[in-house]
Write an enzyme that holds these catalytic residues in place. Structure first.
Site, short mmCIF file in Angstrom:
data_model
loop_
_atom_site.label_atom_id
_atom_site.label_comp_id
_atom_site.label_asym_id
_atom_site.label_seq_id
_atom_site.Cartn_x
_atom_site.Cartn_y
_atom_site.Cartn_z
N ALA A 1 0.87 -1.16 0.06
CA ALA A 1 -0.08 0.09 0.06
C ALA A 1 1.03 1.26 0.06
O ALA A 1 0.58 2.08 -0.76
CB ALA A 1 -0.86 -0.18 1.39
N CYS A 2 1.87 1.09 0.81
CA CYS A 2 2.73 2.29 0.86
C CYS A 2 4.15 1.87 1.16
O CYS A 2 4.49 1.06 1.92
CB CYS A 2 2.34 3.10 2.15
SG CYS A 2 3.37 4.64 2.28
N PRO A 3 5.24 2.27 0.34
CA PRO A 3 5.11 3.28 -0.92
C PRO A 3 4.40 3.00 -2.00
O PRO A 3 4.18 3.77 -3.01
CB PRO A 3 6.77 3.70 -0.97
CG PRO A 3 7.36 2.44 -0.85
CD PRO A 3 6.36 1.70 0.40
N SER B 1 6.47 0.85 4.00
CA SER B 1 6.71 2.01 4.60
C SER B 1 8.09 2.11 5.43
O SER B 1 7.92 1.00 6.38
CB SER B 1 5.69 2.78 5.27
OG SER B 1 4.69 2.87 4.66
#
Lengths: 79, 379
Positions: free
Chosen positions: A16-18, B295
């Site tokens: 989802a992220c990044p 992340s």
């Protein structure tokens, strides 16, 4: 396209992220010119976003393959 | 026979793993059945999300720094001596002073670092707030800024993906409080084709930016900066003029990882659920150091540290482990000086940001203090 030799695979499925496109940008900056990269994404939008970016920065967009619940976007770094 | 655990890296992930292990393996540590050595290159531990608040004078620098020795359980041996070589075939870590530490289990938590030198002109032409000195310098520059365009640009890869967005919202409130919005133009850029990697966050941001008059440009990847002309040139062929540039530098993994042949960019191949290094069943990797497409953030390191501490404790005490990492990440997002939102997601659940509120902002401010309990493995 089926005969293209993949030098590096980025498995960004479920990222989802990044996210897949950011993973591609990161990788393309770090590999040698001529490297063929396969980006795996489970996000349908990547099939539009990644080719658009690849063409904008002037790399070679080779194609897209459908997988089982994901897509494989293939690009060659040419500069 | 004594089991030896070596943790390389004293950031969020390494510190939490060390303290959780010390609690789980207390009896074994006391009896000498287990030894934990933490090898780190710094005496200080810095709460990095605090940099954002230093920029706006909301937090003093000394409030976000503690001595590592004060955070680590006394049963963990703290060695402040940078690791220079990790030899996975012989289960040894070698430090700068030449000491060798053998291990049965290794946790690699060496983190990431900014490499502004990877983009020509970045170091000379741009501010950043991803280390304490950079945050203080930007704070001082903002105090004297008398107007013009402030551009926010982002290198790839970078950690804490929400921080540039938070900075932009806080810049808006900062100049609003100073009555200078008519003199300042905020110009935010992002590497991909939306305003944030998380699509719901991006969708929420667009009307916010438009109502505040914050300009933006996507598909913006810095290629070089011309500090004399104050211009950013991009891989995509565009140019951006600025009066003040805040550029998040690209990041790289640690030198010891590169020098040990564990990953050319400093990221170590890591199984996304087991958090183990391929082919080395006794090597765990956490935090920014992993190559997992997730992340790079303190929150990620925290949740991965929980998993690794559980797995290692079970392997040592029970001979096997079953806890796995599900990709959990939680991020607060400041949307100005008064409100914040937050997102959480994992490998299977996409993010769904909460409506911004004062309560979430206060929770974020509260967590900035509570972090020291997290580091100690209590929260």
């Amino acid at each position: 396209m089926t005969n293209v030799k993949i030098d590096k695979t980025i498995d960004a499925r479920g990222s989802a992220c990044p996210g897949p496109l950011m993973e591609l940008i990161k990788t393309i900056k770090s590999v040698e010119v001529g490297t063929v990269i396969e980006l795996l994404s489970s996000e349908k939008g990547t099939t539009v976003d990644a080719p658009a970016w690849i063409k904008k920065v002037g790399h070679e967009f080779i194609g897209i393959k459908d997988g089982d619940g994901y897509w494989s976007i293939i690009v060659k770094k040419i500069k | 026979m004594t089991k030896r655990i070596v943790i390389v890296g004293g950031g969020t992930g390494g510190t939490i793993v060390a303290n959780l292990l010390a609690r789980n393996l207390y009896r074994q540590l006391i009896s000498g059945q287990v030894v934990i050595n933490m090898i780190t290159d710094k005496e200080d531990h810095i709460y990095q999300p605090g940099f954002l608040y230093v920029v706006f004078d909301k937090v003093r620098p000394d409030e976000i720094v503690r001595k590592q020795k004060d955070l680590i359980d006394p049963h963990v041996n703290l060695i402040v001596d940078p690791a220079v070589k990790i030899d996975r075939d012989n289960n040894i870590v070698i430090t700068k002073s030449g000491r060798e530490f053998s291990y049965d289990y290794l946790v690699v938590a060496t983190g990431s670092r900014i490499v502004p030198e990877n983009i020509p002109g970045l170091k000379e032409g741009a501010h950043q707030f991803y280390d304490l000195e950079g945050a203080k310098k930007l704070r001082d520059t903002l105090r004297g800024f008398d107007g013009g365009r402030i551009a926010v640009t982002i290198g790839v890869p970078h950690k804490c993906p929400v921080a540039p967005l938070e900075l932009t919202f806080m810049l808006y409130d900062y100049f609003k409080q100073k009555g200078m919005l008519n003199k300042v133009e905020l110009y935010y850029t992002y590497p991909i084709n939306r305003l944030h990697a998380l699509e719901p966050v991006s969708n929420w941001t667009v009307p916010q930016f438009e109502s505040k008059g914050i300009k933006y440009e996507t598909l913006f990847n810095m290629e070089e900066i011309d500090p004399a002309k104050k211009v950013v040139r991009t891989m995509e062929g565009s140019e951006l003029n600025y009066d003040l540039l805040v550029a998040i530098p690209p990041h790289k993994g640690s030198q010891v990882v590169i020098d040990s042949g564990m990953g050319p960019e400093g990221w170590v191949q890591t199984d996304k659920r087991l958090l183990k290094n391929e082919k080395y069943n006794n090597v765990y990797v956490i935090g920014d150091t992993t190559d997992i497409p997730i992340s790079k953030a303190g929150s990620t390191a925290h949740f991965q540290a929980d998993v690794v501490a559980e797995r290692l404790s079970s392997e040592i005490l029970e001979g096997a482990a079953s806890t796995e990492y599900d990709g959990k990440v939680v991020c607060f997002v400041e949307t100005g000086f008064e409100e914040a939102t937050y997102v959480w997601f994992n490998y299977n659940t996409p993010p769904n940001p909460a409506p911004p509120s004062r309560m979430l902002h206060w929770m974020k401010l509260g967590y900035n203090r509570l972090y020291w309990l997290s580091a100690r493995g209590i929260l």
